[in-house]
Design a protein around this motif. Structure first.
Motif, PDB file in Angstrom:
ATOM      1  N   SER A  42       0.834  -1.203   0.000  1.00 58.13           N
ATOM      2  CA  SER A  42       0.000   0.000   0.000  1.00 58.13           C
ATOM      3  C   SER A  42       0.863   1.245   0.000  1.00 58.13           C
ATOM      4  CB  SER A  42      -0.941   0.005   1.217  1.00 58.13           C
ATOM      5  OG  SER A  42      -1.849  -1.072   1.144  1.00 58.13           O
ATOM      6  N   GLN A  84      -7.479   0.430  -0.167  1.00 56.31           N
ATOM      7  CA  GLN A  84      -7.767  -0.707   0.688  1.00 56.31           C
ATOM      8  C   GLN A  84      -8.823  -0.299   1.718  1.00 56.31           C
ATOM      9  OE1 GLN A  84      -4.173  -2.098   2.494  1.00 56.31           O
ATOM     10  NE2 GLN A  84      -5.087  -3.953   3.293  1.00 56.31           N
ATOM     11  N   ASP A 164      -6.292  -1.931  -4.549  1.00 60.27           N
ATOM     12  CA  ASP A 164      -5.656  -2.436  -3.335  1.00 60.27           C
ATOM     13  C   ASP A 164      -6.645  -3.342  -2.615  1.00 60.27           C
ATOM     14  OD1 ASP A 164      -4.033  -2.910  -1.195  1.00 60.27           O
ATOM     15  OD2 ASP A 164      -3.662  -0.806  -0.720  1.00 60.27           O
ATOM     16  N   GLU A 165      -6.469  -4.628  -2.734  1.00 60.85           N
ATOM     17  CA  GLU A 165      -7.344  -5.641  -2.149  1.00 60.85           C
ATOM     18  C   GLU A 165      -8.824  -5.365  -2.415  1.00 60.85           C
ATOM     19  OE1 GLU A 165      -6.345  -7.307   1.589  1.00 60.85           O
ATOM     20  OE2 GLU A 165      -4.386  -6.344   1.638  1.00 60.85           O
TER      21      GLU A 165
HETATM   22 MG   LIG Z   1      -2.064  -2.807   2.299  1.00 58.63          MG
END
Ligand SMILES: [Mg+2]
Ligand SMILES: Nc1ncnc2c1ncn2[C@@H]1O[C@H](COP(=O)(O)OP(=O)(O)OP(=O)(O)O)[C@@H](O)[C@H]1O
Length: 500
Positions: A42, A84, A164-165
């Motif tokens: 991240s 995220q 991000d995820e």
């Molecule tokens: Mg992360």
């Protein structure tokens, strides 16, 4: 477009998170960015997204050096970032969120709601989504919030999208929808960076991979040349086990029993029981009602029906009462329900035990710290200082802190909703070990998960739910992906399955 990041360095205090990292990507490519919790994924993307400045290094887009000082700079250069941690504003409608900072105005200068709604609807239509652009974000389930974020990035017509995820809180059909969107973007020559701990997804959707470990780029190449085992090994530096973890255990007395549980909306006429030392799985697809059911058991939602704790009938009407009865509950969607963003790490990690740690109105700080330190050790929580804000931890480590807070409360029954959300392959195994350890110690454990593999590997038996009802129960050899899928999609129970 081409992206090149060269020699990126970033430290937080004494913590050197990125050490000379190189990363590159071309239009039409989907690249997985992999690494353990806290590896710096991240952070690297925050640098690309203009959220954080790098200490050193350069970013080139189409061969030209760029300098992003704000997210707006990076967006302007065609880089959209799906964070995220969700970044939507709850108090606005979906369409308003879609146009934040870029609101459309009419000629006379008023907000042009009509066009914004229409444009939002167009994106939803393209993605085959049945969402009302005028709905308030507050009323959306977390998975839909994620989908709105993705739609927003698509609408910005970015040439590079960082995800991000994006799939942690999504169920399989939704994940497929996101993948379809990604394939479509790829055809349009958009470059995508995909961060995920789910290696099977990486194999399915990505062309290339890059792995970060200890701040260095340790491996990269085409996905077609590696297996999930290889990727896991690159991430943690050694082999990661994949075998079944089910163990035979002496079961004790019944700890929790529910009968004819019903809330008039999400679940109806559900009965279940779990004994000391048992790991009960509950699985199903979106809308199966399992989360609502166990929120009700924890006193965080309404229910009718009967509940017994250790053979004594109880009526649970609040979480604090549930805690007193020995019920613990790790909620899903850590970002929204599990952490308090304004508190530091140790405060978050000891919240449930506070009453026990308080004597005569004073908090026994020393004891709180010792107990928390033990959890940090046993869960391998990666952090600098326990009095840093919880939000300074990487996503997976935040999840471990949420777990720590319940472990120190020593519940009789622990309900874990999506317990490995966002945790890396190694930490996932650690969480499975904790679940099994708790069971060995005689705790009744309930694991709610949409990941069939997770259920199969750790649970003794599992209830499969469909539209708010129990569609079947599986155990032993019946506990396989095929049977679970069959039941989760409304299929009937076959003869060789045990029914309660
Ligand atoms: Mg992360
Ligand atoms: N704002 C910050 N202040 C201090 N430390 C930070 C900050 N942001 C990140 N860190 C630290 O940098 C390291 C890398 O964090 P990062 O969020 O990039 O990890 P990650 O690879 O995304 O992990 P995860 O898979 O858990 O999301 C961690 O040790 C984290 O604690």
């Amino acid at each position: 477009m081409t992206l090149e990041m060269r020699g990126i360095c970033k430290s937080f205090g004494a913590n050197d998170v990125l050490k000379q990292v190189d990363f590159s990507l071309k239009g039409g490519e989907i690249c997985a960015l992999l690494g353990e919790n806290g590896a710096g994924k991240s952070t690297l993307m925050n640098i690309l997204g203009g959220v954080l400045p790098a200490d050193r290094g350069e970013i080139l887009i189409d061969g030209t050096p760029v300098h992003f000082h704000t997210p707006a700079d990076s967006l302007h250069a065609g880089v959209a970032f799906i964070h995220q941690e969700l970044s939507l504003i709850n108090d606005l409608a979906i369409y308003e969120n879609m146009f934040i900072g870029r609101e459309l105005k009419t000629k006379s200068g008023f907000l042009d709601a009509k066009t914004m709604i229409q444009k939002t609807q167009e994106v939803f239509d393209r993605l085959d989504l049945t969402l009302d652009p005028r709905a308030m974000v507050r009323d959306l389930d977390a998975s839909y919030k994620q989908i709105v974020e993705i739609s927003r990035a698509m609408m910005m017509q970015a040439s590079l999208i960082i995800m991000d995820e994006p799939t942690t809180s999504l169920t399989d059909p939704e994940i497929e929808r996101v993948f379809d969107m990604m394939r479509m973007l790829k055809k349009q020559n958009v470059a995508i960076i995909f961060i995920s701990h789910k290696l099977k997804e990486v194999m399915e959707i990505c062309d290339r991979y890059t792995v970060l470990r200890d701040g260095n780029m340790v491996a990269s190449g085409p996905v077609s040349e590696v297996t999930t085992e290889d990727l896991a090994r690159f991430m943690v530096g050694h082999d990661v086990r994949t075998e079944n973890l089910r163990q035979s255990r002496e079961l004790g007395k019944e700890i929790l029993r529910g009968e004819h549980m019903e809330d008039g909306a999400h679940f109806h006429d559900i009965s279940f029981s779990v004994r000391a030392g048992e790991v009960l799985g509950v699985t199903g697809l979106l809308g199966d009602g399992r989360s609502e059911l166990f929120q009700a058991v924890f006193g965080a939602g309404p229910y009718q029906g009967n509940l017994w704790v250790e053979g004594k009938e109880v009526k649970v009407s609040s979480p604090s009462q549930a805690i007193k009865l020995g019920i613990g509950y790790v909620p899903r969607n850590r970002k929204e329900n599990g952490i308090i963003k304004d508190l530091d790490i140790v405060e978050n990690g000891s919240m449930v035990t506070l009453p026990k740690l308080t004597k005569g109105g004073f908090l026994d700080l020393a004891r709180r710290d010792t107990e928390f330190e033990q959890q940090v050790q046993s869960l391998h929580i990666k952090m600098e200082n326990k009095i840093d804000l919880i939000t300074s931890l990487s996503g997976g480590n935040q999840q471990k802190v949420v777990l720590a807070k319940w472990l120190s409360a020593h519940p009789k029954v622990l309900i874990l909703d999506n317990p490995t959300q966002g945790v890396d392959v190694g930490a996932k195994e650690e969480i499975y070990d904790i679940i099994l350890r708790l069971a060995c110690e005689g705790v009744a454990v309930v694991v709610l998960s949409s990941e069939a593999q997770e259920i199969i590997r750790v649970c003794d038996r599992a209830l499969v739910m469909y539209h708010g009802a129990v569609q079947g129960e599986v155990s032993g050899a019946d506990m396989n992906e095929q049977t679970i899928m069959h039941l989760a999609t409304g299929g009937g129970v076959t003869a060789n399955q045990t029914e309660e």
